[in-house]
Design an enzyme around this catalytic site. Structure first.
Site, mmCIF file in Angstrom:
data_model
loop_
_atom_site.group_PDB
_atom_site.id
_atom_site.type_symbol
_atom_site.label_atom_id
_atom_site.label_comp_id
_atom_site.label_asym_id
_atom_site.label_seq_id
_atom_site.Cartn_x
_atom_site.Cartn_y
_atom_site.Cartn_z
ATOM 1 N N ASP A 72 0.849 -1.189 0.000
ATOM 2 C CA ASP A 72 0.000 0.000 0.000
ATOM 3 C C ASP A 72 0.886 1.242 0.000
ATOM 4 O O ASP A 72 2.100 1.161 0.186
ATOM 5 C CB ASP A 72 -0.958 0.015 1.200
ATOM 6 C CG ASP A 72 -0.251 -0.337 2.500
ATOM 7 O OD1 ASP A 72 0.864 0.194 2.723
ATOM 8 O OD2 ASP A 72 -0.783 -1.123 3.295
ATOM 9 N N ASP A 74 1.227 5.304 1.482
ATOM 10 C CA ASP A 74 0.795 6.335 2.419
ATOM 11 C C ASP A 74 1.377 7.679 2.000
ATOM 12 O O ASP A 74 2.450 7.744 1.381
ATOM 13 C CB ASP A 74 1.256 6.012 3.843
ATOM 14 C CG ASP A 74 0.682 4.699 4.362
ATOM 15 O OD1 ASP A 74 -0.385 4.289 3.853
ATOM 16 O OD2 ASP A 74 1.297 4.081 5.244
ATOM 17 N N ASP A 148 9.596 5.313 13.548
ATOM 18 C CA ASP A 148 10.324 4.347 14.365
ATOM 19 C C ASP A 148 11.742 4.058 13.876
ATOM 20 O O ASP A 148 12.713 4.310 14.583
ATOM 21 C CB ASP A 148 9.521 3.050 14.506
ATOM 22 C CG ASP A 148 8.978 2.530 13.172
ATOM 23 O OD1 ASP A 148 9.411 3.013 12.118
ATOM 24 O OD2 ASP A 148 8.107 1.631 13.211
#
Length: 461
Positions: A72, A74, A148
């Site tokens: 996907d 983003d 992260d």
């Protein structure tokens, strides 16, 4: 005092300037714009046209650089959710912990988030430091610092085809090194799921964890207990479908992380043949992932938990319980124990039970029973599961292949196969022949008992 002030001034004057982000051109990052979702590019273009910054971000950029196909795409922007939503015909604001916008293009959803600010002392956390609500917006640089791992803090600008890199993520990707941004212990405390993500990325990229990133994991593994079960299920599913599932499970065990995810895993892998069965299941899952085929979570978890179900099933049968009730009790006990830790969704657990409950029925090939089995919605999945059991030596491979041939056949061929079986003498594994049905004596009609009727009146006796 004046001397000290002068020293500070001179120090600031000659201090090295803070390095801005690296802007890496296409010739070095290697991303082909044709492999980028046109809908993600469209979202970036629309936001730019309205005066906002917008970049494709995170896992998609990482995967494109290393030559993988992203699942996907983003987008990250400095526009707020309320500013994003009116710009698109089909868009909705979602999320509690951090609001973002889903922009919908047919079957594809482009998740669009606003740049986030660094964590602050007054943010809402639980007793262990996990952030519960996080709706503080920030700058592009602050957003990169909040991500992260360095390889996930990469931003692709489809307008000029540059990758913007704040934390040397591209260099880490080249070395296949997973490195945490900031203090690893603090970042794990903010979100313990990052420990699972670290393991998954290392396996997926055939890489290694930076020593400082790995060091706190074993001592902080118990923080996984504080993560909502539904979120753990989602993360576990990603881990098992990344294409390197067995490597992930071994690493989870090595780092003590599996106790909060698959509490039965140690028991399964310690049983005779248990590790072999799980390896077979995950190897086949990995092969499907790498071939771009779909994965059934129901089948996957049914395979992971089957060994424990089978052990308990055999124990109950040895105690005199009938086959199907024993299997039902065994399945219930295993699922109840597992879902205390990992919230397997009801629709998946229901499918798992259907797959398990069909296994005893494969041992008998009787015409009416076979037709009823074919009509079951999980028949093909149950046949695939039977093949797995046969490969592990739990079931006759010839009989398992017959069922798979039946599953793959068209209606006419199926009818011929079932007719052929019905003409064969009963063999071991096909179940006992049905007992001969006793014929009831016919009752005499009143007219016959009175002596009326035709010439065959007494033949009924």
């Amino acid at each position: 005092m004046i001397t000290e002030t002068i020293k500070k001034f001179v120090g600031r004057l000659f201090a090295p300037a803070a390095r801005g982000p690296l802007r890496i051109g296409r010739d070095k990052h290697g991303i082909d714009r044709r492999n980028v979702s046109r809908h993600a590019i469209k979202v970036c273009e629309v936001l730019r046209q309205h005066g906002y910054e917008a970049y494709i971000v995170g896992g998609a950029v990482r995967d494109l650089i290393v030559g993988l196909e992203p699942k996907d795409f983003d987008v990250a922007t400095n526009a707020t959710p309320e500013q994003i939503r009116p710009l698109f015909r089909r868009a909705r604001i979602i999320g509690r912990r951090f609001q973002l916008v889903h922009v919908v293009f047919g079957q594809e959803i482009i998740e669009t988030s606003t740049f986030r600010a660094p964590a602050s002392e007054d943010q809402e956390t639980d007793a262990h430091g996990r952030i519960l609500r996080d709706n503080v917006f920030g700058t592009h640089e602050e957003d990169a610092a909040r991500r992260d791992f360095t390889m996930n803090a990469l931003y692709y600008d489809p307008h000029n085809e540059e990758v913007i890199d704040f934390h040397d993520g591209v260099a880490d990707l080249k070395k296949r090194q997973i490195r945490m941004i900031g203090d690893p212990a603090k970042r794990y405390r903010e979100d313990p799921v990052r420990m699972l993500r670290a393991v998954r990325f290392a396996a997926k990229l055939n890489g290694t964890l930076d020593p400082a990133t790995r060091q706190p994991i074993r001592t902080m593994a118990d923080l996984i207990e504080n993560v909502p079960a539904s979120r753990l299920f989602d993360e576990m599913l990603k881990l098992l479908t990344c294409g390197h599932a067995m490597d992930c499970l071994r690493q989870l065990r090595a780092d003590g992380l599996h106790n909060g995810l698959l509490p039965l895993l140690d028991v399964v892998l310690e049983q005779p043949g248990g590790e072999h069965f799980v390896e077979l299941a995950l190897e086949r899952t990995d092969a499907r992932v790498r071939a771009g085929k779909t994965i059934s979570p129901s089948f996957l978890f049914a395979a992971l938990l089957w060994q424990q179900v089978e052990v308990r099933w055999k124990q109950l049968r040895a105690q005199g319980e009938h086959t199907i009730p024993a299997l039902s009790q065994a399945a219930d006990s295993v699922l109840d124990e597992q879902t205390e830790k990992l919230a397997i969704q009801r629709r998946f657990s229901s499918d798992m039970r259907e797959i398990w409950f069909m296994q005893p029925r494969f041992e008998r090939r009787m015409g009416k029973t076979i037709f009823r089995m074919i009509e079951q919605p999980r028949f093909r999945a149950a046949c695939d599961f039977l093949q797995l059991r046969a490969a592990a030596g739990e079931f006759d491979s010839v009989l398992a292949q017959w069922w798979m041939d039946l599953a793959n056949a068209d209606d006419a061929t199926r009818a011929d196969m079932i007719e052929e079986i019905s003409r064969l003498p009963r063999e071991a594994g096909d179940g006992p022949a049905p007992a001969a049905r006793k014929r009831r004596p016919r009752r005499r009609s009143p007219s016959r008992s009175a002596g009326g009727g035709g010439g065959n009146a007494g033949s009924a006796e």
